[in-house]
Write an enzyme that holds these catalytic residues in place. Structure first.
Site, PDB file in Angstrom:
ATOM      1  N   SER A 414       0.822  -1.211   0.000  1.00  0.00           N
ATOM      2  CA  SER A 414       0.000   0.000   0.000  1.00  0.00           C
ATOM      3  C   SER A 414       0.854   1.258   0.000  1.00  0.00           C
ATOM      4  O   SER A 414       0.347   2.348  -0.216  1.00  0.00           O
ATOM      5  CB  SER A 414      -0.938   0.003   1.212  1.00  0.00           C
ATOM      6  OG  SER A 414      -0.199  -0.158   2.387  1.00  0.00           O
ATOM      7  N   HIS A 435      -2.498  -2.910  -5.508  1.00  0.00           N
ATOM      8  CA  HIS A 435      -2.915  -2.468  -4.175  1.00  0.00           C
ATOM      9  C   HIS A 435      -4.422  -2.639  -4.018  1.00  0.00           C
ATOM     10  O   HIS A 435      -5.209  -1.861  -4.564  1.00  0.00           O
ATOM     11  CB  HIS A 435      -2.489  -1.001  -3.974  1.00  0.00           C
ATOM     12  CG  HIS A 435      -2.914  -0.423  -2.663  1.00  0.00           C
ATOM     13  ND1 HIS A 435      -3.121   0.912  -2.460  1.00  0.00           N
ATOM     14  CD2 HIS A 435      -3.174  -1.019  -1.471  1.00  0.00           C
ATOM     15  CE1 HIS A 435      -3.500   1.115  -1.216  1.00  0.00           C
ATOM     16  NE2 HIS A 435      -3.546  -0.034  -0.601  1.00  0.00           N
ATOM     17  N   GLU A 447      -5.582  -0.248  -7.153  1.00  0.00           N
ATOM     18  CA  GLU A 447      -4.513   0.595  -7.708  1.00  0.00           C
ATOM     19  C   GLU A 447      -3.458  -0.327  -8.307  1.00  0.00           C
ATOM     20  O   GLU A 447      -2.930  -1.191  -7.607  1.00  0.00           O
ATOM     21  CB  GLU A 447      -3.853   1.430  -6.590  1.00  0.00           C
ATOM     22  CG  GLU A 447      -4.484   2.776  -6.350  1.00  0.00           C
ATOM     23  CD  GLU A 447      -3.716   3.591  -5.299  1.00  0.00           C
ATOM     24  OE1 GLU A 447      -3.667   4.816  -5.435  1.00  0.00           O
ATOM     25  OE2 GLU A 447      -3.187   3.009  -4.334  1.00  0.00           O
ATOM     26  N   ASN A 485      -3.289   6.693  -0.825  1.00  0.00           N
ATOM     27  CA  ASN A 485      -2.713   6.856   0.510  1.00  0.00           C
ATOM     28  C   ASN A 485      -1.846   8.106   0.621  1.00  0.00           C
ATOM     29  O   ASN A 485      -1.723   8.690   1.692  1.00  0.00           O
ATOM     30  CB  ASN A 485      -1.908   5.608   0.905  1.00  0.00           C
ATOM     31  CG  ASN A 485      -2.830   4.499   1.396  1.00  0.00           C
ATOM     32  OD1 ASN A 485      -4.018   4.740   1.647  1.00  0.00           O
ATOM     33  ND2 ASN A 485      -2.322   3.300   1.516  1.00  0.00           N
TER      34      ASN A 485
END
Ligand code: 3H9
Length: 702
Positions: A414, A435, A447, A485
């Protein structure tokens, strides 16, 4: 066969006229289609040799709806209403031949026919609500007349299509046929032979009479359908329009439906939802992908790690019908992982969301082993172990030795550097990041992280894998936190600051919930576990004074019963805790931060503008190739309300200039130069430009 126009044909055989639409990819009701249909119907009605009519399609599906690309453009006659009125007024029987997906205007067209037949694998529905509108060509008036207002309101407010089997049971279709057009021809011949009466759906009252007498059951169904949809305009309008189907005469119900449709389609919410519809499809497209690159076929998968994430990913493969093997270090961990998967499926069975035999089939597709040699014979490996670079490198070095050439090697990291992971192998071209978001078997976003050396076939295979697993893949560049993130981190920093400056977690979360997120930032932190970020901060040598202090007190969030909030007796509902405010005030004093009353507007700006600023940097660096990709990431991975279109869409509504000014102010207020507006945002402010204009960034296009 007569070619009516480029997208419509008419063929008359043995007294039956077959009208066919051929407008790839989904036979949307563009202006030429409406024109072609109207002409073909008129001709078929005028032709004395025609006794019955079949309405069908070429290609992969029956009409999947109005042409969404035409929305917002000048309207051209004939409209869909005119076409449907022409069908419904026909003295000759008309049968719709449904296959694929009859959606929105497509189903409305079919509801204008006297009868409908469908192939067994067809699905029908009115999904307009997902585009922020309501069915605007009679769907809210005719569907209740076939299935009853209670079922109709549930179907239209949710926008979820139903199978042919359900459609038959509910009276939406009249027969399931093996082959749509021949089946519809046979059906219309039967109608003619038996001289079946031609009842227009608009004239049917049998299913709405009882509700007209007593709408209590309808009101209960509408209330249930609208639950948790406060603030969203289209669902309430859908319910109102279905209500009109039994409380108003048909023509008045139609008029009201039209008015609601026009209101919604010109509103910001629908614009946002249509933006997400197209952005979602665009996100999987890789602008520099050479033509002819084909994804590898994925017949077998391996997931390394049977924890919550690995198990969820394995379930995704099983749900898609792909055999998958979980590799774990010990039999004990493996068994724990497999048991967790079974119990997750069992909950779905208990809830009635999954049939027992479907669960059994899926469970049978998931194997487990501690023997790494299974990797030698797989098409894709997804590593889903702890976020620890040394461990990931060790695993990828091992994969490199065992996997056959061409196997896609993906890391479900991540935040970590995909290039560094790839460098542990002799084949960095085969390595990508994939991800997944937690819970992996539920969340739609994927992702796909493109490393410096990821090959085009690897990226294409990762995108295809995402689609196969029912995910929405977005290709991102490699950087700390990728798209989602990295932006979330900005919000986290502001959350911490707001605590010090005088806002309580519940004040901030209330603003976020009011904006439309399903969960507040602090409640989300408590759910994920505050210790996760604490560990990372300790590792990086950074601080979050209030949150660190909470962690030092053992307050890790839901799992310890206390975090930013209190969770009493295992409850998942956050209860505000005055202790947290006290702690924040102490920390503020120690740090010399002056506490004050913070307005809702400031909270909202600080929860969104720093993220938008980061989005500008992400675009400028080519980490995202389109602003709309960022919107898709936030809508499907982090709960940004779809009807607000994502952070970049939202920024365009506010305007770059206003955001830059606010960011300058907050940079000064907090002393954080990192909050100063990014170059790209300043450029947009200076030029009056929009994120929407940013397609492919310089770097990605180079
Ligand atoms: C409506 O009907 C309003 C009426 O009530 C009232 C009117 C007065 N229009 O999804 P895919 C494109 S509102 C234009 O990847 P799949 C899509 O952008 C409409 N284009 O395929 C994509 O283009 P590209 C109600 C459309 O097989 C390509 O087709 N109907 C439309 O995974 C392939 O799409 C809906 O909301 C459209 N209506 O799924 C249905 N639909 O290749 C919306 C698709 O350039 N559509 N495109 O990226 C869907 O749900 C799915 O596309 C469908 C096929 C299930 C049909």
């Amino acid at each position: 066969m007569v070619q009516i126009n480029a997208v419509t044909t008419l063929e008359v055989k043995d007294g039956i006229a077959v009208i066919a639409v051929n407008n790839p990819p989904v036979n949307a009701l563009s202006h030429p289609v409406r024109e072609g249909l109207f002409t073909a119907i008129t001709q078929a009605l005028a032709d004395d040799s025609v006794h019955g009519i079949v309405l069908g399609c070429e290609g992969r599906t029956f009409v999947a709806g109005a042409d969404i690309t035409e929305f917002g453009k000048p309207f051209k006659q004939p409209g869909l209403h005119e076409v449907i009125d022409a069908l419904e007024a026909s003295p000759k029987p008309i049968v719709a031949a449904i296959f694929g997906t009859a959606l929105g205007g497509g189903l409305e067209l079919a509801l204008g026919c006297h009868f409908r037949v469908a192939s067994a694998d067809a699905r029908v529905g009115l999904p307009e609500v997902k585009l922020g509108i309501l069915p605007g060509a009679g769907g809210t008036q005719r569907l209740p007349r076939l299935v009853g207002p209670e079922k109709a309101v549930a179907m239209i407010v949710a926008g979820t299509p139903v199978t042919a089997k359900i459609a038959l049971a509910d009276g939406i279709i009249d027969e399931i046929v093996a082959d749509p057009i021949p089946g519809a021809v046979a059906f219309v011949q039967k109608v003619l032979a038996e001289q079946k009466p031609l009842v227009k759906v608009r004239d049917r009252e049998d299913k709405i009479l009882a509700t007209r007498e007593n709408p209590a059951a309808f009101e209960a169904a509408a209330k249930a359908a609208l639950k948790k949809l406060a603030g969203v305009e289209a669902p309430a309008a859908c319910a109102q329009s279905v209500r009109n189907s039994f409380s108003l005469p048909f023509d008045e119900g139609m008029k009201a439906e039209r008015e609601l449709f026009m209101q919604l389609i010109s509103g910001e919410q629908s614009l946002a939802q249509r933006h997400i519809f197209f952005s979602e499809r665009e996100a999987a497209k890789v602008p520099d992908m050479p033509a002819g690159v084909k994804p590898a076929s994925l017949k077998k998968a391996v997931v390394i790690g049977g924890g919550t994430m690995g198990g969820g990913i394995a379930m995704c493969f099983a749900n898609a019908g792909v055999p998958v093997t979980i590799v774990e270090t010990t039999d004990e961990f493996l068994q724990k992982g497999l048991d967790r998967i079974k119990s997750t499926y069992a909950v779905s069975v208990e809830r009635g969301a999954l049939k027992q035999d479907a669960m059994d089939k899926r469970v049978a597709l998931i194997a487990g082993t501690t023997d790494w040699n299974v990797i030698a014979d797989t098409d894709i490996v997804i590593e889903a172990v702890f976020e620890e670079m040394a461990l990931k490198k060790e695993i990828f070095a091992k994969l490199d030795k065992i996997a056959k050439p061409g196997t896609l090697l993906a890391s479900n990291t991540s935040t970590l550097d995909v290039d560094a992971i790839a460098a542990a192998t002799s084949r960095p071209g085969d390595v990508v990041g994939m991800h997944f978001f937690s819970p992996a078997n539920v969340m739609k976003l994927l992702e796909i992280v493109r490393g410096e050396k990821s090959s085009f076939p690897s990226i294409a295979t990762a995108v295809a894998a995402g689609k196969l697993l029912g995910k929405i893949p977005v290709v991102a560049g490699n950087c700390d936190g990728f798209i989602g993130n990295r932006m979330l981190h900005r919000r986290g920093t502001e959350c911490e600051r707001l605590l010090l400056e005088g806002a309580a977690p519940q004040d901030v979360d209330a603003v976020i919930l009011k904006f439309g997120f399903p969960m507040g930032a602090f409640a989300m932190g408590d759910l994920a576990g505050l210790d996760v970020g604490w560990r990372i901060r300790k590792h990086r040598g950074t601080k979050a004074p209030v949150t660190d202090a909470l962690c030092e007190l053992g307050r890790y969030g839901q799992k310890t019963g206390k975090g930013y909030y209190i969770y009493e007796n295992g409850s998942r509902t956050p209860t505000p805790d005055p202790e947290v405010t006290k702690l924040a005030a102490e920390k503020a004093e120690a740090l010399g931060v002056k506490r004050r009353n913070i307005t809702e507007q400031e909270i909202l700006e600080r929860m969104t503008y720093p993220m938008i600023n980061e989005a500008a940097k992400i675009l400028d660096e080519g980490i995202a190739v389109r602003a709309s990709d960022i919107d898709v990431v936030w809508a499907y991975g982090y709960g940004w309300p779809v009807w607000r279109g994502g952070p970049c869409f939202y920024a365009d509504l506010i305007g770059a200039k206003a955001i830059c000014d606010a960011l300058e102010h907050y940079a000064e207020l907090t002393g954080d130069a990192g909050l100063k507006p990014a170059k790209l945002l300043l450029d947009l402010a200076a030029s009056g430009g929009k994120f929407a204009d940013i397609g492919v960034t310089k770097k990605a296009a180079a």
